[in-house]
Design a protein around this motif. Structure first.
Motif, PDB file in Angstrom:
ATOM      1  N   UNK A 149      72.093  68.228  23.084  1.00 50.46           N
ATOM      2  CA  UNK A 149      70.838  67.961  23.776  1.00 50.46           C
ATOM      3  C   UNK A 149      69.730  67.902  22.739  1.00 50.46           C
ATOM      4  N   UNK A 150      68.852  66.939  22.906  1.00 48.31           N
ATOM      5  CA  UNK A 150      67.715  66.796  22.001  1.00 48.31           C
ATOM      6  C   UNK A 150      66.602  67.722  22.471  1.00 48.31           C
ATOM      7  N   UNK A 151      66.151  68.601  21.587  1.00 51.37           N
ATOM      8  CA  UNK A 151      65.102  69.563  21.926  1.00 51.37           C
ATOM      9  C   UNK A 151      63.743  68.864  21.907  1.00 51.37           C
ATOM     10  N   UNK A 152      62.718  69.482  22.489  1.00 52.11           N
ATOM     11  CA  UNK A 152      61.369  68.880  22.449  1.00 52.11           C
ATOM     12  C   UNK A 152      60.883  68.620  21.016  1.00 52.11           C
ATOM     13  N   UNK A 153      61.378  69.390  20.041  1.00 47.41           N
ATOM     14  CA  UNK A 153      60.967  69.175  18.651  1.00 47.41           C
ATOM     15  C   UNK A 153      61.725  68.012  18.004  1.00 47.41           C
ATOM     16  N   UNK A 154      62.688  67.429  18.734  1.00 44.16           N
ATOM     17  CA  UNK A 154      63.432  66.281  18.223  1.00 44.16           C
ATOM     18  C   UNK A 154      64.748  66.629  17.550  1.00 44.16           C
ATOM     19  N   UNK A 155      65.108  67.912  17.548  1.00 43.99           N
ATOM     20  CA  UNK A 155      66.352  68.348  16.921  1.00 43.99           C
ATOM     21  C   UNK A 155      67.486  68.300  17.945  1.00 43.99           C
ATOM     22  N   UNK A 156      68.658  67.802  17.519  1.00 47.77           N
ATOM     23  CA  UNK A 156      69.838  67.820  18.372  1.00 47.77           C
ATOM     24  C   UNK A 156      70.562  69.149  18.193  1.00 47.77           C
ATOM     25  N   UNK A 157      71.012  69.748  19.301  1.00 49.82           N
ATOM     26  CA  UNK A 157      71.788  70.983  19.250  1.00 49.82           C
ATOM     27  C   UNK A 157      72.937  70.904  20.250  1.00 49.82           C
ATOM     28  N   UNK A 158      73.995  71.647  19.937  1.00 61.03           N
ATOM     29  CA  UNK A 158      75.164  71.709  20.822  1.00 61.03           C
ATOM     30  C   UNK A 158      74.833  72.659  21.968  1.00 61.03           C
ATOM     31  N   UNK A 159      74.991  72.167  23.194  1.00 57.33           N
ATOM     32  CA  UNK A 159      74.668  72.988  24.351  1.00 57.33           C
ATOM     33  C   UNK A 159      75.911  73.383  25.161  1.00 57.33           C
ATOM     34  N   UNK A 160      76.976  72.572  25.100  1.00 58.48           N
ATOM     35  CA  UNK A 160      78.202  72.874  25.841  1.00 58.48           C
ATOM     36  C   UNK A 160      79.410  72.375  25.065  1.00 58.48           C
ATOM     37  N   UNK A 161      80.561  73.022  25.330  1.00 60.04           N
ATOM     38  CA  UNK A 161      81.815  72.646  24.693  1.00 60.04           C
ATOM     39  C   UNK A 161      82.965  73.023  25.612  1.00 60.04           C
ATOM     40  N   UNK A 167      83.408  79.115   7.675  1.00 60.38           N
ATOM     41  CA  UNK A 167      82.845  80.341   8.243  1.00 60.38           C
ATOM     42  C   UNK A 167      81.348  80.456   8.018  1.00 60.38           C
ATOM     43  N   UNK A 168      80.645  79.315   7.990  1.00 53.39           N
ATOM     44  CA  UNK A 168      79.208  79.282   7.736  1.00 53.39           C
ATOM     45  C   UNK A 168      78.449  79.602   9.034  1.00 53.39           C
ATOM     46  N   UNK A 169      78.229  80.891   9.271  1.00 49.98           N
ATOM     47  CA  UNK A 169      77.592  81.356  10.506  1.00 49.98           C
ATOM     48  C   UNK A 169      76.160  80.841  10.621  1.00 49.98           C
ATOM     49  N   UNK A 170      75.421  80.798   9.513  1.00 48.89           N
ATOM     50  CA  UNK A 170      74.027  80.328   9.542  1.00 48.89           C
ATOM     51  C   UNK A 170      73.961  78.875  10.014  1.00 48.89           C
ATOM     52  N   UNK A 171      74.855  78.039   9.523  1.00 46.06           N
ATOM     53  CA  UNK A 171      74.879  76.627   9.930  1.00 46.06           C
ATOM     54  C   UNK A 171      75.274  76.506  11.403  1.00 46.06           C
ATOM     55  N   UNK A 172      76.271  77.288  11.828  1.00 42.36           N
ATOM     56  CA  UNK A 172      76.679  77.255  13.235  1.00 42.36           C
ATOM     57  C   UNK A 172      75.529  77.678  14.136  1.00 42.36           C
ATOM     58  N   UNK A 173      74.790  78.696  13.721  1.00 39.05           N
ATOM     59  CA  UNK A 173      73.671  79.186  14.520  1.00 39.05           C
ATOM     60  C   UNK A 173      72.605  78.109  14.692  1.00 39.05           C
ATOM     61  N   UNK A 174      72.345  77.335  13.641  1.00 42.04           N
ATOM     62  CA  UNK A 174      71.366  76.240  13.730  1.00 42.04           C
ATOM     63  C   UNK A 174      71.847  75.137  14.662  1.00 42.04           C
ATOM     64  N   UNK A 175      73.158  74.886  14.658  1.00 44.68           N
ATOM     65  CA  UNK A 175      73.701  73.784  15.454  1.00 44.68           C
ATOM     66  C   UNK A 175      73.825  74.114  16.940  1.00 44.68           C
ATOM     67  N   UNK A 176      73.975  75.401  17.271  1.00 49.36           N
ATOM     68  CA  UNK A 176      74.134  75.803  18.674  1.00 49.36           C
ATOM     69  C   UNK A 176      72.779  76.088  19.318  1.00 49.36           C
ATOM     70  N   UNK A 177      72.587  75.588  20.539  1.00 49.58           N
ATOM     71  CA  UNK A 177      71.366  75.902  21.283  1.00 49.58           C
ATOM     72  C   UNK A 177      71.430  77.350  21.761  1.00 49.58           C
ATOM     73  N   UNK A 178      70.273  77.936  22.035  1.00 48.87           N
ATOM     74  CA  UNK A 178      70.244  79.329  22.499  1.00 48.87           C
ATOM     75  C   UNK A 178      70.948  79.502  23.840  1.00 48.87           C
ATOM     76  N   UNK A 179      70.963  78.436  24.672  1.00 47.93           N
ATOM     77  CA  UNK A 179      71.612  78.528  25.983  1.00 47.93           C
ATOM     78  C   UNK A 179      73.044  77.962  25.967  1.00 47.93           C
ATOM     79  N   UNK A 180      73.613  77.833  24.783  1.00 48.37           N
ATOM     80  CA  UNK A 180      74.974  77.310  24.620  1.00 48.37           C
ATOM     81  C   UNK A 180      75.995  78.143  25.397  1.00 48.37           C
TER      82      UNK A 180
END
Length: 133
Positions: free
Chosen positions: A103-115, A19-32
């Motif tokens: 998806x790799x962001x312009x800053x080089x970070x990978x984030x989850x965009x779809x599921x 239930x680590x919401x902070x970690x989930x928030x970092x992993x999900x893209x804003x347009x997820x």
């Protein structure tokens, strides 16, 4: 690169189980947006709220048959998951196949965009052929 994505899959799994919401928030893209095993479409905010309010509680996720496909700045993960938990008060138990897109962001970070998750049909045990007289 594939190992990094596999590691992120483990991070996501662990964040869901604890239930680590902070970690989930970092992993999900804003347009997820994701399509749940129940067919619900959720944005990042909706997904995090469901976890925060414990509308969705996952108690077990066993992953197998994971495949990672890299396409430039996109990674597609397919896997099988054995899941147990509760969704809005209804127990969920079963086998699922899912696709998660990073998806790799312009800053080089990978984030989850779809599921998207699909429940696998239950396998019936083989039946004995009827004896012929």
């Amino acid at each position: 690169m594939k190992k990094q994505i596999e590691s992120m899959e483990t991070q996501w799994r662990d964040a869901q189980l604890t239930g680590n919401i902070a970690e989930m928030s970092k992993l999900l893209s804003d347009d997820y947006f994701g399509i749940s095993m129940a067919g619900e479409v959720n944005t990042k905010a909706q997904q995090l709220e469901r976890m925060r309010t414990r509308m969705l509680v996952i108690s077990k996720i066993d992953l197998s048959d994971m495949k990672v496909k890299l396409l430039g700045t996109t990674a597609v993960v397919t896997s099988r998951a054995e899941v147990q938990g509760v969704n809005e008060g209804t127990p969920i138990t079963g086998s699922f196949r899912y696709t998660r897109v990073y998806q790799k962001t312009p800053s080089g970070q990978w984030q989850i965009t779809n599921f998207e998750a699909t429940r696998l049909a239950r396998q019936s045990p083989p039946t004995e052929p009827e004896a012929k007289p």
